[in-house]
Design a protein around this motif. Structure first.
Motif, mmCIF file in Angstrom:
data_model
loop_
_atom_site.group_PDB
_atom_site.id
_atom_site.type_symbol
_atom_site.label_atom_id
_atom_site.label_comp_id
_atom_site.label_asym_id
_atom_site.label_seq_id
_atom_site.Cartn_x
_atom_site.Cartn_y
_atom_site.Cartn_z
ATOM 1 N N LEU A 1 0.620 -1.359 -0.156
ATOM 2 C CA LEU A 1 -0.166 -0.331 0.046
ATOM 3 C C LEU A 1 0.354 1.449 0.031
ATOM 4 O O LEU A 1 1.040 2.040 -0.562
ATOM 5 N N LYS A 2 1.628 1.034 0.875
ATOM 6 C CA LYS A 2 2.464 2.324 0.899
ATOM 7 C C LYS A 2 3.531 2.511 -1.136
ATOM 8 O O LYS A 2 3.108 4.013 -1.062
ATOM 9 N N LYS A 3 3.900 1.494 -1.685
ATOM 10 C CA LYS A 3 3.981 1.101 -2.744
ATOM 11 C C LYS A 3 3.330 2.189 -3.408
ATOM 12 O O LYS A 3 3.350 3.609 -4.783
ATOM 13 N N ASP B 1 -18.001 7.496 2.836
ATOM 14 C CA ASP B 1 -17.865 8.379 0.777
ATOM 15 C C ASP B 1 -15.963 8.177 1.377
ATOM 16 O O ASP B 1 -16.653 8.920 -0.577
ATOM 17 N N GLY B 2 -15.819 8.262 1.480
ATOM 18 C CA GLY B 2 -14.139 9.059 0.492
ATOM 19 C C GLY B 2 -12.979 7.955 0.734
ATOM 20 O O GLY B 2 -12.855 7.117 -0.122
ATOM 21 N N SER B 3 -12.488 7.755 2.444
ATOM 22 C CA SER B 3 -11.691 6.581 2.032
ATOM 23 C C SER B 3 -11.955 5.127 2.117
ATOM 24 O O SER B 3 -10.727 4.650 1.080
ATOM 25 N N PHE B 4 -13.070 4.960 2.210
ATOM 26 C CA PHE B 4 -13.363 3.384 2.669
ATOM 27 C C PHE B 4 -13.463 3.191 0.645
ATOM 28 O O PHE B 4 -13.395 1.872 0.090
ATOM 29 N N THR B 5 -14.479 3.643 0.228
ATOM 30 C CA THR B 5 -13.735 4.305 -0.982
ATOM 31 C C THR B 5 -12.738 3.621 -2.081
ATOM 32 O O THR B 5 -12.789 2.702 -2.762
ATOM 33 N N VAL B 6 -11.767 4.931 -1.548
ATOM 34 C CA VAL B 6 -10.403 4.514 -2.270
ATOM 35 C C VAL B 6 -9.840 3.494 -2.022
ATOM 36 O O VAL B 6 -9.512 3.085 -3.025
ATOM 37 N N LEU B 7 -10.120 2.939 -0.960
ATOM 38 C CA LEU B 7 -9.202 1.314 -0.674
ATOM 39 C C LEU B 7 -10.288 0.088 -0.909
ATOM 40 O O LEU B 7 -9.300 -0.331 -1.336
ATOM 41 N N GLY B 8 -11.374 0.422 -1.064
ATOM 42 C CA GLY B 8 -12.263 -0.517 -1.561
ATOM 43 C C GLY B 8 -11.340 -0.494 -2.624
ATOM 44 O O GLY B 8 -11.493 -2.265 -3.554
ATOM 45 N N THR B 9 -11.220 -0.011 -4.409
ATOM 46 C CA THR B 9 -10.833 -0.413 -5.516
ATOM 47 C C THR B 9 -9.234 -0.892 -4.986
ATOM 48 O O THR B 9 -8.816 -1.793 -6.286
ATOM 49 N N GLN B 10 -8.604 -0.929 -4.094
ATOM 50 C CA GLN B 10 -7.078 -2.064 -4.083
ATOM 51 C C GLN B 10 -7.753 -3.197 -3.253
ATOM 52 O O GLN B 10 -7.194 -4.421 -3.774
ATOM 53 N N LEU B 11 -9.170 -3.580 -2.654
ATOM 54 C CA LEU B 11 -9.074 -5.254 -2.146
ATOM 55 C C LEU B 11 -10.799 -5.229 -2.411
ATOM 56 O O LEU B 11 -11.782 -4.574 -1.651
ATOM 57 N N PRO B 12 -11.301 -5.442 -2.959
ATOM 58 C CA PRO B 12 -12.804 -5.539 -3.618
ATOM 59 C C PRO B 12 -13.051 -6.492 -2.507
ATOM 60 O O PRO B 12 -12.369 -7.588 -2.419
ATOM 61 N N GLY B 13 -14.267 -6.170 -2.297
ATOM 62 C CA GLY B 13 -14.859 -7.527 -1.195
ATOM 63 C C GLY B 13 -14.988 -7.481 0.142
ATOM 64 O O GLY B 13 -14.892 -7.404 0.910
ATOM 65 N N THR B 14 -14.282 -6.505 0.395
ATOM 66 C CA THR B 14 -14.120 -5.950 1.928
ATOM 67 C C THR B 14 -15.637 -5.609 1.823
ATOM 68 O O THR B 14 -15.931 -5.045 1.632
ATOM 69 N N VAL B 15 -15.195 -5.348 3.642
ATOM 70 C CA VAL B 15 -16.328 -5.780 4.376
ATOM 71 C C VAL B 15 -16.425 -4.033 4.841
ATOM 72 O O VAL B 15 -15.711 -4.111 5.266
ATOM 73 N N GLU C 1 -5.807 -2.824 -13.000
ATOM 74 C CA GLU C 1 -7.130 -3.249 -11.540
ATOM 75 C C GLU C 1 -7.596 -1.588 -11.081
ATOM 76 O O GLU C 1 -8.719 -1.356 -11.221
ATOM 77 N N ALA C 2 -6.508 -1.495 -10.424
ATOM 78 C CA ALA C 2 -7.022 -0.862 -9.415
ATOM 79 C C ALA C 2 -7.074 0.895 -9.770
ATOM 80 O O ALA C 2 -8.298 1.439 -8.831
ATOM 81 N N THR C 3 -6.237 1.500 -10.787
ATOM 82 C CA THR C 3 -6.553 2.322 -11.276
ATOM 83 C C THR C 3 -8.340 2.399 -11.993
ATOM 84 O O THR C 3 -8.211 3.439 -12.453
ATOM 85 N N THR D 1 -10.548 5.609 -12.080
ATOM 86 C CA THR D 1 -10.985 6.535 -13.090
ATOM 87 C C THR D 1 -12.776 5.948 -12.776
ATOM 88 O O THR D 1 -13.214 7.101 -13.003
ATOM 89 N N ALA D 2 -13.515 5.115 -13.354
ATOM 90 C CA ALA D 2 -14.446 4.612 -13.331
ATOM 91 C C ALA D 2 -15.638 5.640 -12.073
ATOM 92 O O ALA D 2 -16.664 5.748 -12.457
ATOM 93 N N LEU D 3 -14.648 5.533 -11.345
ATOM 94 C CA LEU D 3 -15.416 6.158 -9.669
ATOM 95 C C LEU D 3 -15.222 7.737 -9.892
ATOM 96 O O LEU D 3 -15.954 8.564 -9.727
ATOM 97 N N THR D 4 -14.312 8.451 -10.640
ATOM 98 C CA THR D 4 -13.784 10.314 -10.662
ATOM 99 C C THR D 4 -14.658 10.529 -11.399
ATOM 100 O O THR D 4 -14.172 11.085 -12.519
ATOM 101 N N LYS D 5 -15.179 9.418 -12.899
ATOM 102 C CA LYS D 5 -15.578 10.228 -13.941
ATOM 103 C C LYS D 5 -16.658 10.525 -13.522
ATOM 104 O O LYS D 5 -17.991 9.686 -12.711
ATOM 105 N N PRO D 6 -17.044 11.422 -14.307
ATOM 106 C CA PRO D 6 -19.170 12.217 -14.484
ATOM 107 C C PRO D 6 -20.717 11.174 -14.294
ATOM 108 O O PRO D 6 -19.926 10.618 -15.675
ATOM 109 N N SER D 7 -21.177 11.436 -13.581
ATOM 110 C CA SER D 7 -22.111 10.744 -14.136
ATOM 111 C C SER D 7 -23.251 11.019 -15.311
ATOM 112 O O SER D 7 -23.461 11.481 -15.884
#
Length: 205
Positions: free
Chosen positions: A104-106, A139-153, A180-182, A186-192
């Motif tokens: 994660l640091k990398k 609505d912030g940190s969880f969303t970003v971290l979720g892109t690194q590890l899908p399936g987290t609770v 995959e994380a990128t 990218t999909a999350l930051t696209k406009p609706s």
């Protein structure tokens, strides 16, 4: 013939065909013509009352469709460097938290505490992991971290600080690849997307 009704001369009376046959033929032709006209008129009426007027139908459709709205901008998400992550190991695999924290640091995240999971979670996380933080992280940190590890609770607690705990579970094998994380970010930051132009017409009556 002889006797009283003897016919003389070379002129004979003409035998005329019965006139009632002509009347039957004329009546039949008239009936066919009348039926044809009646059928044509019926088709015209059906065409008018069931949508033959295409322009009127199109106008009614456009009135029922909502006006497309402007594209809504995506909500801004925090950068990985702005997210402090505490990494805890809830499995029996030694050194897992240190390995995960280094990865994660990398990827740009700020690392906080690294070690074994608290007793409430130790060997009690069956999935890939648990994200634990303040309600504001949902609505912030969880969303970003979720892109690194899908399936987290995701769970929240009463903490006032912004750091997030990543508790690694029994099904944790590896993070998503950087590509995959990128792509997920990218999909999350696209406009609706704008609402669909198609809509169902409402029948009156």
């Amino acid at each position: 013939m002889g006797g009283k009704y003897r016919i003389t001369g070379d002129t004979y009376p003409r035998m005329r065909r019965p006139r009632h046959r002509r009347r039957i033929v004329l009546a039949g032709v008239s009936a066919v013509v009348a039926l044809g006209l009646a059928g044509w008129g019926t088709l015209q009426l059906i065409d008018v009352f069931t949508g033959g007027d295409k322009s009127a139908s199109a106008a009614g459709h456009s009135r029922d469709c909502p006006t497309p709205k402007a594209v809504a901008p995506a909500k801004a998400l925090p950068k990985p460097a702005g997210i402090k992550v505490n990494v805890y190991n809830a499995t029996t695999r030694s050194g897992l938290a240190k390995t995960a924290a280094d990865e994660l640091k990398k990827r740009g995240f700020t690392i906080g505490e690294v070690g074994n999971a608290p007793k409430a979670y130790d060997k009690k996380v069956p999935g890939p992991g648990v994200l634990l933080g303040a309600p504001t992280a949902a609505d912030g940190s969880f969303t970003v971290l979720g892109t690194q590890l899908p399936g987290t609770v995701q769970k929240t607690d009463t903490r006032k600080t912004a750091e997030v705990d990543l508790i690694l579970g029994a099904k944790f094998k590896a993070f998503s690849t950087p590509a995959e994380a990128t792509a997920a970010m990218t999909a999350l930051t696209k406009p609706s997307p704008a609402p669909s132009a198609s809509c169902a017409t409402t029948k009156s009556g």
